[in-house]
Design an enzyme around this catalytic site. Structure first.
Site, PDB file in Angstrom:
ATOM      1  CE  LYS A  60      -4.231  -1.785   0.521  1.00  0.00           C
ATOM      2  NZ  LYS A  60      -5.330  -1.527  -0.438  1.00  0.00           N
ATOM      3  CD  GLU A  80      -5.076  -2.272  -6.741  1.00  0.00           C
ATOM      4  OE1 GLU A  80      -4.126  -3.079  -6.721  1.00  0.00           O
ATOM      5  OE2 GLU A  80      -6.068  -2.398  -6.022  1.00  0.00           O
ATOM      6  CE  LYS A  95     -10.894  -5.334  -3.182  1.00  0.00           C
ATOM      7  NZ  LYS A  95      -9.748  -4.885  -3.969  1.00  0.00           N
TER       8      LYS A  95
HETATM    9 MG   LIG Z   1      -7.031  -1.930  -4.262  1.00  0.00          MG
END
Ligand SMILES: [Mg+2]
Length: 364
Positions: free
Chosen positions: A166, A221, A270
């Site tokens: 992240k 991303e 997802k």
């Molecule tokens: Mg993501």
């Protein structure tokens, strides 16, 4: 297959380590399990643990949807799947719809003696079987450069060929130093995914991309706080670094618009955001037809959601990328069975079951 009852169970887990994202740190996960019981006595499980920090519905909205299902199914009549879908229409939240879709598929697979992944794969081409195993990427959660480097080396030694970081906080400079430290610790063949969760302005993203050593970067991303298609396309064109979109792909229409604008290289799929395994499977197939890469991930869910992500990835034909299972790294080992922590997961997934009388977690 007719459904005669539905039960909703609360799930609540403290994370083993906080997950730092550009949207803040996450310390615990809460969600809901839906258990459908067929007239035959067979049961199917689905999970609704919405990722509210990236714009999904909140837990109470998902709960209201699931309780509507439970009330319908508990009213005395047995429901065929199609009738249930007709009555509920488009009223369910995406995570609740995903729980229903997952539980129905689980039930159908059990009644037919098949694996969920094979059932999904056969929906594409009747003779097609799902993959025998799926590789998983490792989420790195350590904040300091030395700790992140040690963590990366440990995951590589465990067999993970893809790691994810992240990024987007506390600063692009700190991100770049941590990425460099992790890169030095990984073997040459390892790949790195970076997820900014919409942290940057176009100018900030431009500076980050310009300074990033992208030699082992699979993609960046959701780089932009304001993900307008033209700005994403300009970023891709200027730097030649693949861009993945996750929370921006909330529907098939969004995928079409962003693909037409050449705003992305990879779609992060997802099930919880797209209303279930079957709509997510259709969207992934469409993304492939558009020439885009497809990465399946969970939504930091419990074992039911993680198993569903593996099943979805295994059902996709060819060019299968590593699946992201954040929950496997961050939930306690009492919650996540060992097979979900592996670098490669063999199918069929043994579906987790709900322990009687507990709401703290699931066993394998
Ligand atoms: Mg993501």
């Amino acid at each position: 297959m007719r459904i005669r009852a539905a039960e909703v169970t609360e799930l609540r887990w403290r994370l083993a380590a906080p997950l730092r994202t550009s949207r803040g740190a996450i310390h615990e996960r809460r969600g809901l399990a839906l258990r459908l019981i067929a007239e035959s006595g067979a049961a199917g499980l689905g999970e609704a643990s919405p990722a509210a920090w990236v714009g999904a519905e909140d837990l109470e909205a998902a709960r209201a949807s699931l309780e509507e299902i439970a009330a319908l199914c508990g009213a005395g009549a047995a429901w065929a799947e199609r009738d249930l879908a007709d009555v509920l229409g488009g009223r369910l939240t995406p995570a609740a719809a995903a729980a229903l879709d997952g539980a129905l598929l689980d039930l159908a697979a059990r009644e037919r003696g098949l694996a969920v992944a094979d059932l999904l794969a056969a929906s594409d081409a009747p003779a097609r079987r799902a993959a025998a195993s799926v590789a998983v990427s490792a989420l790195l959660v350590e904040a300091s450069e030395p700790a992140a480097a040690r963590e990366a080396a440990a995951r590589a030694a465990q067999g993970f060929a893809t790691c994810k970081l992240k990024v987007g906080e506390p600063s692009p400079e700190a991100d770049l130093r941590r990425i460099a430290a992790v890169s030095r610790a990984l073997p040459p063949s390892a790949r790195l995914r970076l997820d900014a969760n919409r942290a940057w302005s176009a100018a900030e993203a431009d500076r980050f991309f310009a300074r990033l050593d992208a030699s082992r970067v699979e993609f960046v991303e959701e780089p932009l706080a304001d993900p307008v298609p033209a700005a994403l396309a300009a970023l891709r064109d200027r730097h030649g670094i693949p861009v993945a979109l996750d929370e921006s792909i909330a529907s098939a229409a969004a995928l079409e618009e962003l693909a037409a604008a050449r705003a992305l290289d990879v779609v992060v799929v997802k099930g919880a955001r797209l209303g279930g395994l079957r709509p997510a499977f259709r969207l992934a197939r469409r993304a492939r037809d558009l020439g885009l890469g497809v990465v399946v991930t969970d939504s930091l869910e419990g074992p039911i959601g993680m198993a569903a992500a593996i099943e979805l990835a295994a059902a996709l034909p060819e060019r299968r990328r590593a699946v992201g299972l954040a929950g496997a790294r961050l939930l306690e080992s009492a919650v996540v069975p060992a097979w979900l922590r592996a670098a490669r997961i063999a199918l069929p997934c043994p579906r987790p079951s709900l322990p009687a009388g507990r709401t703290e977690g699931l066993d394998a």
